[in-house]
Design an enzyme around this catalytic site. Structure first.
Site, PDB file in Angstrom:
ATOM      1  N   PRO A 211       8.103  14.009 -22.774  1.00 17.33           N
ATOM      2  CA  PRO A 211       9.341  14.313 -22.053  1.00 17.33           C
ATOM      3  C   PRO A 211       9.120  14.082 -20.564  1.00 17.33           C
ATOM      4  O   PRO A 211       8.122  14.555 -20.012  1.00 17.33           O
ATOM      5  CB  PRO A 211       9.563  15.815 -22.336  1.00 17.33           C
ATOM      6  N   MET A 212      10.018  13.347 -19.937  1.00 19.48           N
ATOM      7  CA  MET A 212       9.898  13.108 -18.486  1.00 19.48           C
ATOM      8  C   MET A 212      11.290  13.099 -17.867  1.00 19.48           C
ATOM      9  O   MET A 212      12.111  12.223 -18.173  1.00 19.48           O
ATOM     10  CB  MET A 212       9.188  11.766 -18.214  1.00 19.48           C
TER      11      MET A 212
ATOM     12  N   GLN B  77      13.491  18.490 -25.970  1.00 24.18           N
ATOM     13  CA  GLN B  77      12.710  19.520 -25.291  1.00 24.18           C
ATOM     14  C   GLN B  77      13.618  20.492 -24.550  1.00 24.18           C
ATOM     15  O   GLN B  77      14.436  20.093 -23.726  1.00 24.18           O
ATOM     16  CB  GLN B  77      11.714  18.940 -24.295  1.00 24.18           C
TER      17      GLN B  77
ATOM     18  N   CYS C  31       5.852  22.993 -17.601  1.00 27.73           N
ATOM     19  CA  CYS C  31       6.323  22.432 -16.332  1.00 27.73           C
ATOM     20  C   CYS C  31       6.004  23.399 -15.193  1.00 27.73           C
ATOM     21  O   CYS C  31       6.430  24.555 -15.221  1.00 27.73           O
ATOM     22  CB  CYS C  31       7.831  22.162 -16.394  1.00 27.73           C
TER      23      CYS C  31
ATOM     24  N   LYS D 129       5.044  22.766 -25.943  1.00 30.86           N
ATOM     25  CA  LYS D 129       4.201  21.962 -25.040  1.00 30.86           C
ATOM     26  C   LYS D 129       3.759  22.896 -23.920  1.00 30.86           C
ATOM     27  O   LYS D 129       4.593  23.543 -23.275  1.00 30.86           O
ATOM     28  CB  LYS D 129       5.001  20.782 -24.485  1.00 30.86           C
TER      29      LYS D 129
ATOM     30  N   GLY E 107      -2.300  14.028 -21.186  1.00 28.78           N
ATOM     31  CA  GLY E 107      -2.779  14.026 -19.807  1.00 28.78           C
ATOM     32  C   GLY E 107      -3.719  12.876 -19.513  1.00 28.78           C
ATOM     33  O   GLY E 107      -4.826  12.819 -20.058  1.00 28.78           O
ATOM     34  N   GLY E 108      -3.253  11.924 -18.689  1.00 25.28           N
ATOM     35  CA  GLY E 108      -4.142  10.870 -18.178  1.00 25.28           C
ATOM     36  C   GLY E 108      -4.591   9.847 -19.209  1.00 25.28           C
ATOM     37  O   GLY E 108      -5.551   9.126 -18.969  1.00 25.28           O
TER      38      GLY E 108
ATOM     39  N   GLY F 187       2.525   9.745 -21.272  1.00 24.88           N
ATOM     40  CA  GLY F 187       3.690   9.884 -20.408  1.00 24.88           C
ATOM     41  C   GLY F 187       3.850   8.710 -19.472  1.00 24.88           C
ATOM     42  O   GLY F 187       4.465   7.683 -19.806  1.00 24.88           O
ATOM     43  N   ARG F 188       3.236   8.819 -18.297  1.00 19.92           N
ATOM     44  CA  ARG F 188       3.489   7.840 -17.239  1.00 19.92           C
ATOM     45  C   ARG F 188       3.181   6.411 -17.638  1.00 19.92           C
ATOM     46  O   ARG F 188       3.864   5.491 -17.191  1.00 19.92           O
ATOM     47  CB  ARG F 188       2.695   8.239 -15.985  1.00 19.92           C
TER      48      ARG F 188
END
Ligand SMILES: Cc1cc2nc3c(=O)[nH]c(=O)nc-3n(C[C@H](O)[C@H](O)[C@H](O)COP(=O)(O)O)c2cc1C
Length: 354
Positions: free
Chosen positions: A25-26, A78, A108, A147, A232-233, A253-254
């Protein structure tokens, strides 16, 4: 799509086809346009909505906030929430929407979210998290998931208790999970760094606290019955495969936003034969009818195409692609037409690269 799906039965996880990779989710990224785009690249990854507050569902325009295309399935919603009462009101509306999963955000770290007792600060209130998950479960037979982070460093924000809260150890995470698991969430997605709730922006909170994958692996080892997704990462297919040897699933994610062509390779994780060799040209061609349908519906189609920004990442034509996508609306060229222009003007070798 909106369908009647109300069912108060206990979730039966044998019916659910477990995913191995999900797209995180972003906010301002994973809206329905981005998810449509992702689905052209991967058929199997679970897609998440942006974080949506219960308050916006209760008071806002449902279709605008929740609307999605059938092609997006499986898609998880989410939620950001701070009380079972709020969840109850939102779920009264959500029970008519066929999301494949409902996820609660306890990760978050933004001040705005934490200040309203939502997101990562909820890690300090595991009983509340448990009760919110149980409330969601009253309204859906779909998987209900959470999450969260491996820990938090912040301030207790409930009235009269303004002391510092530091939940930074593996044992703290286990204590949190041991209470939350009374609600039997289907999956725990764990962003493997702590959230620092004061002094760091959300962006810094995705970069500065160190990644501690080992603690997530240890959790899976010590509690093999829990369904654990790591986040993460994580940036490459090799890294994803490495994590999958230790945990049940991986959330990215990114990298999905910045280098979406990577998503083409995700389905091969399920089935080695299934390397989806769709080219940039085919993706753009497939996105044109979608863009046209947005134009017909009076939606902002420029916004829809800008989600494709990273399609040429690291490739010849990347700068020109971004220039075309960002052509000002004042030039009066339709978004779908901009995509056609890109097909003509961008380097053919990059467009057709498999
Ligand atoms: C622009 C942006 C918006 C985000 N919004 C959310 C959100 O709405 N809900 C959430 O749980 N995490 C959100 N995150 C965090 C991501 O879901 C993910 O946990 C984080 O980016 C780490 O994964 P990555 O290193 O693969 O990007 C956001 C991240 C970014 C970059």
């Amino acid at each position: 799509m909106k369908h009647i799906v109300v069912n108060h039965n206990e979730f039966d996880d044998t019916k659910f086809n477990t995913h191995k990779v999900s797209i995180a989710p972003m906010v301002d990224v994973t809206d329905k346009h981005f998810r449509y785009f992702c689905r052209l690249l991967t058929k199997r990854a679970l897609l998440y909505t942006e974080m949506i507050t219960c308050e916006s569902i209760i008071h806002g325009d449902e279709e605008k906030i929740l609307g999605f295309n059938d092609i997006e399935h499986p898609v998880a919603l989410q939620l950001a929430a701070s009380s079972p009462e709020q969840i109850r009101k939102a779920m009264e509306k959500l029970k008519y929407w066929d999301f494949d999963e409902i996820n609660l955000n306890a990760g978050c770290p933004s001040d705005r979210v934490s200040g309203n007792l939502m997101g990562a600060c909820l890690m300090a209130y595991p009983e509340l998290v448990r009760d919110m998950l149980l409330t969601i479960k009253e309204y859906t037979d779909k998987p209900v998931t959470i999450k969260h982070r491996i820990g938090i460093d912040g301030k207790n924000i409930l009235p009269d208790t303004f002391n510092r809260i530091l939940l930074d150890s593996y044992e703290d995470m286990v204590n949190f999970i041991n209470i939350v698991r009374e609600a039997k969430p289907y999956r725990y997605t764990i962003h493997a760094r702590i959230g620092i709730l004061e002094g760091l922006s959300p962006k810094e909170n995705r970069e500065i606290p160190p990644l501690r994958y080992e603690e997530v692996y240890r959790l899976k080892k010590e509690y093999p019955e829990l369904n654990i997704e790591i986040n993460g990462g994580i940036k490459t297919i090799e890294e994803i495969k490495g994590h999958l040897e230790k945990v049940d699933a991986v959330m990215i994610g990114r990298v999905a936003r910045d280098n979406p062509m990577l998503l083409r390779e995700l389905d091969s994780i399920y089935d080695q034969e299934n390397l989806h060799k769709i080219t940039r040209k085919e993706i753009i061609e497939d996105y044109i009818p979608y863009t046209e349908s947005c134009e017909k519906n009076g939606e902002n189609a420029y916004y829809a195409i800008r989600h494709m920004d990273g399609l040429f990442s690291g490739k010849r034509g990347s700068k020109q692609w971004k220039q075309i996508l960002n052509t000002p609306a004042s030039h009066n060229i339709k978004a779908s037409e901009l995509l056609r222009i890109a097909l003509k003007e961008l380097p053919q070798d990059t467009l057709n690269e498999e």
